[in-house]
Design a protein around this motif. Structure first.
Motif, short mmCIF file in Angstrom:
data_model
loop_
_atom_site.label_atom_id
_atom_site.label_comp_id
_atom_site.label_asym_id
_atom_site.label_seq_id
_atom_site.Cartn_x
_atom_site.Cartn_y
_atom_site.Cartn_z
N GLY A 230 0.87 -1.36 0.09
CA GLY A 230 0.02 0.00 0.19
C GLY A 230 0.69 1.22 -0.03
O GLY A 230 0.25 2.37 -0.56
N GLY A 231 1.86 1.16 0.54
CA GLY A 231 3.14 2.54 0.66
C GLY A 231 2.65 3.29 1.78
O GLY A 231 1.72 3.18 2.56
N LEU A 232 2.99 4.44 1.81
CA LEU A 232 2.83 5.64 2.77
C LEU A 232 2.16 6.78 2.07
O LEU A 232 2.39 7.14 0.74
CB LEU A 232 4.05 6.15 3.24
CG LEU A 232 4.73 5.36 4.17
CD1 LEU A 232 5.86 5.96 4.84
CD2 LEU A 232 3.88 5.11 5.52
N GLN A 233 1.13 7.44 2.63
CA GLN A 233 0.49 8.76 2.22
C GLN A 233 1.26 9.66 2.95
O GLN A 233 1.30 10.30 4.06
CB GLN A 233 -0.75 8.74 2.57
CG GLN A 233 -1.68 9.64 1.79
CD GLN A 233 -2.44 9.19 0.48
OE1 GLN A 233 -1.75 8.03 0.17
NE2 GLN A 233 -3.37 9.89 -0.22
N VAL A 234 2.02 10.57 1.97
CA VAL A 234 2.90 11.73 2.64
C VAL A 234 2.46 12.93 2.05
O VAL A 234 2.40 13.29 0.81
CB VAL A 234 4.50 11.57 2.11
CG1 VAL A 234 5.30 12.77 2.55
CG2 VAL A 234 5.05 10.18 2.37
N VAL A 235 2.00 13.79 2.95
CA VAL A 235 1.37 15.02 2.68
C VAL A 235 2.60 16.23 3.06
O VAL A 235 2.98 16.31 4.12
CB VAL A 235 0.15 15.34 3.26
CG1 VAL A 235 -0.62 16.62 2.85
CG2 VAL A 235 -0.67 14.18 3.18
N LEU A 236 2.69 17.06 1.98
CA LEU A 236 3.61 18.19 2.08
C LEU A 236 2.80 19.57 2.61
O LEU A 236 1.83 19.82 2.18
CB LEU A 236 4.32 18.54 0.80
CG LEU A 236 5.12 17.41 0.14
CD1 LEU A 236 5.70 18.04 -1.09
CD2 LEU A 236 6.01 16.80 1.11
N ALA A 237 2.84 20.23 3.64
CA ALA A 237 2.30 21.21 4.23
C ALA A 237 3.05 22.30 4.69
O ALA A 237 4.31 22.18 4.85
CB ALA A 237 1.53 20.70 5.49
N GLY A 238 2.60 23.59 4.53
CA GLY A 238 3.57 24.70 5.00
C GLY A 238 2.84 25.91 4.31
O GLY A 238 1.78 26.00 3.58
#
Length: 461
Positions: A230-238
């Motif tokens: 499934g992998g990883l859900q990585v969200v970029l924020a800032g």
């Protein structure tokens, strides 16, 4: 006294009063191709084969045949294969029609099979019948779709290991140890007046400790397999203009997001997938988080916050020239608690600082440059660390339900250890542990669970 194998809900084939319905489906992908395959499974299929081709093919031998319509005209010439029960994938009689791969041809062949009494297969019905007929267990059945959906070579290899039964053998080994322990406990309960202390003589607590350790090893391998699948859900924020889009492009190795010096350029979610050590990392670039009166940008920011709630890892970007400022701290305070978090100080090329990894009160901080790529490997490795990835051979594919079942088993074993001086409760916790563990391979599985699993398959599987 306990049976050596867990009870299962799937019926034995000999107990069915009626022969199984004949099902048919196209087993090759939609569109044009060199070969198109129609698969048929059911009871005795000799009459259907004769009506379709005028032949009775020998078992497991490819026979050249003319596939005929109801009026005797030839639909196509191809290969006819017969796999008689029980030596087939489903455990039933199976026919495969290998024709030329034009969509019209294979649909005409499927239509002819339906005219001859077959019905359209439901999604996953072939694999479900294989499970019900004892050809594969539930973990192996799920590995079929995992193999089809594999995005990397590592994921495909792990799915094959599960399909070949490696995961199932580990689970069965745990079940065998658990059942042996339950036998000791039941013997003590059944013969309380005997001079022999069955629990002490059989080293019940030592067995429980070894069972715990083996369960931890299996969980570790299963967790790795779930990551590969499934992998990883990585969200970029800032804040706007801290380099989120540049970081996404650098990680993905492609220009997925538009990069300009103007704040607010990204107004909606931009997604990219990269693979690190075989693990899919699904990276999502979000709109800059700030107060705005622009209605379009405001919608993008609302979507960003929703995506952050679903993340496995949040990468919070700040500008290395200024560090973590008041507005950055306000964003950090609003970030969801559940996901793991990495703070990234971007633009070290402008700040004239080296790439680095450090620990702060709020977690890991990585200094990098999305523009030059310096420090990107530090971020990739940190993402793997947060995922719990440890490169190892022999990883098998696993799903979230498998991990949940293993966690539930561990919980009941811990309860059993705490209740070892209260024998009836000790025995009950061991029974519950066995029940939870057996759901992985299909023992004690409800019809609702089976329906949910097999509904996700394609029609021809």
């Amino acid at each position: 006294m306990e049976q050596r194998r867990p009870t299962t809900v799937r019926p034995e084939p000999s107990h069915r009063p009626d022969p199984p319905a004949t099902i048919a489906a196209i087993a090759t992908p939609a569109g044009r191709g060199g070969i198109g395959i129609v698969r048929i499974s059911g009871g005795e299929l000799g009459a259907l084969a004769a009506a379709l081709s005028g032949k009775q093919p020998a078992p497991r031998r490819a026979v050249v045949a003319d596939f005929k319509a109801a009026d005797g005209s030839v639909i196509d010439r191809g290969l006819l294969l017969h796999f008689p029960a029980p030596h087939s994938f489903t455990g039933e009689d199976v026919l495969e029609l290998h024709a030329h791969g034009g969509p019209v041809v294979v649909h005409m062949l499927l239509g002819r099979c339906l005219e001859l009494g077959a019905r359209m297969a439901e999604p996953g019905e072939f694999t479900r019948r294989a499970f019900l007929n004892g050809k594969i267990d539930l973990a192996q059945a799920e590995a079929v779709i995992d193999l089809i959906d594999a995005e990397t070579q590592a994921a495909a290899r792990s799915a094959v290991r599960s399909l070949q039964g490696e995961f199932s053998r580990e689970i069965q080994g745990l079940l065998d140890e658990l059942i042996a322990l339950r036998v000791l406990v039941e013997a003590t309960l059944d013969f309380p007046d005997e001079e022999i202390d069955f629990l002490t003589a059989g080293d019940a607590l030592g067995r429980l400790a070894r069972l715990d350790e083996r369960l931890r090893r299996v969980f570790s391998r299963a967790r790795q397999g779930r990551l590969l699948r499934g992998g990883l859900q990585v969200v970029l924020a800032g804040q706007p203009n801290v380099g989120k889009s540049s970081l996404l492009n650098r990680l993905a190795g492609d220009e997925l997001a538009i990069v300009t010096p103007h704040p607010g350029t990204t107004r909606d979610l931009v997604r990219g997938t990269l693979h690190v050590e075989g693990i899919p990392l699904h990276v999502i670039d979000t709109a800059g988080l700030r107060e705005t009166s622009d209605q379009v940008e405001k919608i993008g920011i609302e979507r960003s916050w929703r995506e952050l709630e679903r993340a496995d890892v949040v990468v919070h970007l700040v500008d290395a020239n200024f560090g973590v400022g008041e507005e950055d701290r306000a964003i950090a305070d609003r970030l969801p608690v559940g996901p793991a978090r990495i703070t990234v100080e971007n633009k070290i090329d402008l700040a004239q600082r080296p790439a680095a990894r450090g620990e702060t009160g709020s977690g890991v901080l990585i200094a990098l440059s999305a523009k030059t790529g310096e420090g990107i490997e530090l971020l990739r490795h940190e993402l793997l660390n947060l995922a719990g990835w440890q490169p190892a051979e022999g990883v098998f594919t696993a799903r979230e339900r498998h991990l949940s079942a293993l966690n539930e088993t561990a919980t009941h074993l811990a309860e059993a250890r705490a209740l070892s001086n209260r024998l009836e409760l000790f025995a009950e916790e061991l029974r519950l542990a066995q029940s939870a563990l057996a759901t992985i391979t299909g023992g004690f599985s409800s019809d609702e669970l089976l329906g949910e699993i097999f509904s996700r398959f394609c029609i021809g599987k």
